[in-house]
Write an enzyme that holds these catalytic residues in place. Structure first.
Site, mmCIF file in Angstrom:
data_model
loop_
_atom_site.group_PDB
_atom_site.id
_atom_site.type_symbol
_atom_site.label_atom_id
_atom_site.label_comp_id
_atom_site.label_asym_id
_atom_site.label_seq_id
_atom_site.Cartn_x
_atom_site.Cartn_y
_atom_site.Cartn_z
ATOM 1 N N ASP A 7 -1.173 13.277 115.672
ATOM 2 C CA ASP A 7 -0.616 14.219 114.607
ATOM 3 C C ASP A 7 -1.245 13.713 113.142
ATOM 4 O O ASP A 7 -2.127 12.834 113.090
ATOM 5 C CB ASP A 7 0.988 13.898 114.441
ATOM 6 C CG ASP A 7 1.623 14.584 113.385
ATOM 7 O OD1 ASP A 7 1.258 15.728 113.005
ATOM 8 O OD2 ASP A 7 2.514 13.665 112.550
ATOM 9 N N SER A 8 -0.884 14.337 112.128
ATOM 10 C CA SER A 8 -1.486 14.241 110.786
ATOM 11 C C SER A 8 -0.798 13.061 110.219
ATOM 12 O O SER A 8 -1.105 12.543 109.140
ATOM 13 C CB SER A 8 -1.105 15.415 109.888
ATOM 14 O OG SER A 8 0.310 15.436 109.420
ATOM 15 N N GLY A 17 -0.852 21.238 107.418
ATOM 16 C CA GLY A 17 -0.297 22.383 107.157
ATOM 17 C C GLY A 17 -0.824 23.167 105.881
ATOM 18 O O GLY A 17 -0.403 24.368 105.877
ATOM 19 N N CYS A 69 2.074 18.039 116.985
ATOM 20 C CA CYS A 69 2.127 18.517 115.632
ATOM 21 C C CYS A 69 2.111 20.084 115.942
ATOM 22 O O CYS A 69 1.343 20.621 116.627
ATOM 23 C CB CYS A 69 0.775 18.164 114.820
ATOM 24 S SG CYS A 69 0.275 19.435 113.704
ATOM 25 N N CYS A 82 8.232 21.192 112.242
ATOM 26 C CA CYS A 82 7.112 20.315 111.844
ATOM 27 C C CYS A 82 7.815 18.766 112.237
ATOM 28 O O CYS A 82 8.736 18.493 111.903
ATOM 29 C CB CYS A 82 6.873 20.292 110.217
ATOM 30 S SG CYS A 82 5.986 18.776 109.681
HETATM 31 N N1 DGL Z 1 3.675 17.127 111.803
HETATM 32 C C1 DGL Z 1 2.858 18.187 111.501
HETATM 33 C C2 DGL Z 1 3.413 19.243 111.980
HETATM 34 O O1 DGL Z 1 4.427 19.315 113.157
HETATM 35 C C3 DGL Z 1 1.838 18.669 110.504
HETATM 36 C C4 DGL Z 1 2.398 18.161 109.136
HETATM 37 C C5 DGL Z 1 1.169 18.351 108.218
HETATM 38 O O2 DGL Z 1 0.223 17.454 108.144
HETATM 39 O O3 DGL Z 1 1.243 19.322 107.482
HETATM 40 O O4 DGL Z 1 3.269 20.625 111.749
#
Ligand code: DGL
Length: 216
Positions: free
Chosen positions: A7-8, A40, A70, A181
């Protein structure tokens, strides 16, 4: 089995924990790709290159199953990743719109990153699942994942609440909120403080169930 998860940043740990609860004996690798947060707000090409670099690292470490923890990277990249890495099994995370619709709630709010909200996959999920009497509002939340990533580890809830106030102030209380998210699953209490008694739904258990099915 070696299972790779990315994930990020910290958001995907909510998915990792759900999988570990079901499958405690597997070996896990987790990439918290915070240097590229927020996913995102990246272009499709940029995000695909980032996702590919994570998959390459996890593959090098021996992962055979890759969990994209993610929603943004799943809705935008999973189809191409499956094509480019036929030797790996991918499990993705998508906004749990189907689950929310199944509650029969009248007013549903989907909170997600701008990338997820704009994606073709989210559009398809709505078309496939929405029932005629239901009102489903899509809310892009620019900056929220990044605010969580930067402030939650420091317990800086002021910054998080300020961001939520900015995003939710004109939103009518929904019956159900889809946390589209994985970062948002970490701030369920803060979201509930805005909309007490609203039902919050994420897809974390569903992802864990799919990994379990793949393994067996
Ligand atoms: N946690 C991620 C998601 O479910 C990414 C959030 C991001 O880095 O913008 O979309």
């Amino acid at each position: 089995m070696k299972i790779g998860v990315f994930d990020s940043g910290i958001g995907g740990t909510t998915i990792l924990n759900a999988i570990k609860k079901l499958l405690p004996s597997e070996e896990y690798f987790y990439i918290a790709d915070s240097k590229n947060c927020p996913y995102g707000e990246k272009s499709d090409t940029e995000l695909y290159e980032i996702a590919k670099a994570n998959v390459d690292a996890l593959k090098k470490w021996g992962a055979k199953i890759i969990v994209i923890a993610c929603n943004t990277a799943t809705t935008k990249c999973i189809a191409k990743l499956r094509q480019d890495y036929p030797e790996l099994k991918f499990v993705g995370t998508e906004p749990a719109i189907k689950l929310a619709v199944a509650t029969n709630a009248k007013n549903i709010l989907v909170m997600a990153t701008p990338g997820t909200i704009k994606s073709e996959r989210t559009k398809a999920l709505l078309e496939e699942n929405q029932r005629p009497h239901q009102n489903i509002q899509l809310l892009a939340c620019p900056g929220l994942a990044n605010t969580i990533e930067l402030n939650l580890p420091k317990d800086n809830f002021n910054a998080i609440n300020k961001k939520l106030e900015e995003l939710l102030k004109n939103i009518k209380k929904p019956d159900v909120i889809v946390l589209g998210c994985t970062h948002y699953s970490l701030i369920k209490n803060e979201i509930l403080a805005f909309f007490p008694e609203t039902i919050l739904i994420d897809g974390n258990e569903g992802v864990a169930n799919r990994v379990q099915k793949l393994l067996h």
